[in-house]
Scaffold this active site. Structure first.
Site, PDB file in Angstrom:
ATOM      1  N   ALA A 251      -5.234 -69.321  53.703  1.00 35.20           N
ATOM      2  CA  ALA A 251      -5.581 -70.395  54.617  1.00 35.20           C
ATOM      3  C   ALA A 251      -6.787 -70.024  55.485  1.00 35.20           C
ATOM      4  O   ALA A 251      -7.779 -69.544  54.972  1.00 35.20           O
ATOM      5  CB  ALA A 251      -4.357 -70.799  55.439  1.00 35.20           C
ATOM      6  N   SER A 252      -6.682 -70.209  56.776  1.00 36.66           N
ATOM      7  CA  SER A 252      -7.843 -70.022  57.657  1.00 36.66           C
ATOM      8  C   SER A 252      -8.310 -68.583  57.793  1.00 36.66           C
ATOM      9  O   SER A 252      -9.417 -68.338  58.256  1.00 36.66           O
ATOM     10  CB  SER A 252      -7.548 -70.604  59.043  1.00 36.66           C
ATOM     11  OG  SER A 252      -7.471 -72.009  58.941  1.00 36.66           O
TER      12      SER A 252
END
Length: 186
Positions: free
Chosen positions: A83-84
């Site tokens: 993800a991020s």
């Protein structure tokens, strides 16, 4: 959020603790003891780790479960959704390309990815810099399809091509709007 911060702190401490190991003889026992203690003490349901020394994998292991409330054990081959966390790596890679003169932050992304488009005529004005600083006007991702990940060589391009039906949420360069989708393009 607090438990994720604690987990990352444990990982960083782990890295610092084992970074100076020059003899891999006892690493298996030391790593397993350390991680077991941390997992129990912090309530971490599962994690996977690899220790690399001088370019060689000195240790690789997986502990705990893949998903809270389920019995499936983690393995060293399990894929995690970054993800991020991946944004740091993507931004670094982009800036390395800038330093080498291979790309220009102020150029439209379509100069480098001519197949990129969304269902909005303004897309052709989106620059690399706007994608990096969340001012591209791109929406955020609604569903990543984590249940059925695609990881083959063409998967990134297919993902970007699927954006053709997306609409911009603002004019490129006008407004901050957090967008995982923008980083997917990068």
């Amino acid at each position: 959020m607090k438990i994720r911060i604690i987990q990352w702190a444990i990982i960083l401490i782990f890295i610092v603790k084992f970074i100076s190991i020059s003899n891999a003889e006892n690493i298996d026992r030391e790593v397993e003891n350390y991680l077991s203690t941390q997992m129990q003490g912090q309530g971490i349901p599962g994690l996977a780790v690899a220790v690399v020394h001088d370019g060689n994998v000195a240790y690789m292991g997986a502990f705990g479960v893949k998903e809270i409330g389920k019995d499936e054990q983690l393995t060293v081959n399990h894929n995690f959704n970054l993800a991020s966390i991946s944004k740091t790596f993507v931004a670094t890679a982009i800036m390395q390309l800038v330093e080498k003169g291979k790309i220009d932050l102020n150029e439209p992304i379509i100069k480098y990815l001519p197949y990129f488009q969304v269902d909005d005529d303004r897309f052709s004005n989106i620059t690399i810099k706007q994608l990096l600083n969340h001012t591209s006007g791109m929406p955020d991702v609604v569903d990543y399809g984590y249940e059925n990940p695609e990881t083959d060589v063409g998967s990134a391009e297919r993902w970007v091509r699927k954006m053709a039906s997306e609409k911009l949420v603002s004019n490129p360069g006008d407004t901050f709007h957090y967008s995982d989708m923008a980083f997917d393009v990068l």
